[in-house]
Design a protein around this motif. Sequence first.
Motif, PDB file in Angstrom:
ATOM      1  N   ARG A  70       0.826  -1.207   0.000  1.00 32.40           N
ATOM      2  CA  ARG A  70       0.000   0.000   0.000  1.00 32.40           C
ATOM      3  C   ARG A  70       0.864   1.261   0.000  1.00 32.40           C
ATOM      4  N   LEU A  73       2.346   1.678  -3.458  1.00 33.35           N
ATOM      5  CA  LEU A  73       1.345   2.153  -4.402  1.00 33.35           C
ATOM      6  C   LEU A  73       1.008   3.622  -4.176  1.00 33.35           C
ATOM      7  N   GLU A  74       0.905   4.009  -2.913  1.00 35.37           N
ATOM      8  CA  GLU A  74       0.633   5.415  -2.622  1.00 35.37           C
ATOM      9  C   GLU A  74       1.752   6.310  -3.127  1.00 35.37           C
ATOM     10  N   GLU A  76       3.898   5.591  -5.606  1.00 32.74           N
ATOM     11  CA  GLU A  76       3.840   5.609  -7.074  1.00 32.74           C
ATOM     12  C   GLU A  76       2.683   6.484  -7.567  1.00 32.74           C
ATOM     13  N   LEU A  77       1.558   6.421  -6.858  1.00 36.45           N
ATOM     14  CA  LEU A  77       0.420   7.255  -7.246  1.00 36.45           C
ATOM     15  C   LEU A  77       0.742   8.733  -7.104  1.00 36.45           C
ATOM     16  N   GLU A  78       1.428   9.078  -6.017  1.00 34.10           N
ATOM     17  CA  GLU A  78       1.827  10.475  -5.831  1.00 34.10           C
ATOM     18  C   GLU A  78       2.796  10.923  -6.927  1.00 34.10           C
ATOM     19  N   LEU A  80       3.088   9.574  -9.936  1.00 35.41           N
ATOM     20  CA  LEU A  80       2.354   9.635 -11.197  1.00 35.41           C
ATOM     21  C   LEU A  80       1.483  10.886 -11.276  1.00 35.41           C
ATOM     22  N   THR A  81       0.855  11.219 -10.159  1.00 35.71           N
ATOM     23  CA  THR A  81       0.025  12.430 -10.133  1.00 35.71           C
ATOM     24  C   THR A  81       0.865  13.672 -10.375  1.00 35.71           C
TER      25      THR A  81
END
Length: 347
Positions: A70, A73-74, A76-78, A80-81
């Motif tokens: 988690r 992923l958080e 990577e999401l940050e 990517l954003t």
Amino acid sequence: MPLGEGVPGVPGVPGVPGGAGGHGSESCSLSRLRSSSLEKGSEILREQLTAAQRELQLKGEECERLSRVRDQLEQELEELTASLFEEANKMVHEASRKQAAAEKQLREAQGKIDVLQAEVSALKTLVLTSTPASPNPQLHPQLLPPARGGAPRRSGGHVRNKSAGSPALPPAPLQPMGKEGRELDSVLYAEFLSWKEQPSLERTSAFMNRVYREDIGPCLSFTRRELAEAVQAAVESNSLSVEPVALQTLPVVKASAVDRGGPKRCALSGLCCPCTHRIRLGDSDVYYPISPSSRARITAVCNFFTYVRYIQQGLVRQDAAQVFWELMRLRREMSVAKLGVYWTEEG
């Protein structure tokens, strides 16, 4: 039976033989059973506890792994954003820059269009007032009368005149109807009307084929055949330049043919004569001196091509009969020029 004596044979009853020993053995067996049951129960509980602890440990490890996933992923999401926002900002900036550049180019193009439209309007105004019969001096400054002293007017160095828009010799004006008799040739006029529907310089029409055969070909037929063919091709493609030869100041020598370029050999006819003009084909750096007669023949054809191009561009606002007679006059100029007759600077 006296009180206080037990009943014989009944255990636990006072006075019965063997009653106290039986009660002790039974208590021991019960305690042993209880202790073994407790040991088995405690062993089962320990096994269950161990299994529960093992299961809890596995679940804890799974939870820890999922927690790491988690967190990854958080992160990577940050990232990517942030990357998407950065790319979106770049795209917006690039789009704004291109839009500003496009608007600037549009404004410049509109300005150029306005300038070109104004120039075209002015040019049309000049062209519509200029025909080979009565050329406009503003379009053809070489047609102005020579300055005093016999020297032609010049502005600086050489003057370059394109064949399409600069007839070098002043054509004779049309004579009024009362002084010149005219009679339409029905065959020639029919060919002209058929050609006028789609005017062209190509020889595909009967009218232009006749003009090439009877006028243009003979007028541009010179002794130096190869150069003559190149001259005709340049006239047809509107890439021929005719310009006066620069005068050289020669002290001592009196005004004579030398003042007008000196005796030279005409590149087209091969004759030795004063060559006051020279021609250039296209963008070539080679110049060919030509005699006044050769120049008159070339410019007579150029005048004809100029007027035909005016007709093609829709700049001639005359009826069919007037256009026909103007073309016939230009054909007559070619016929006269090919006979060696030309105008001099003195008129």
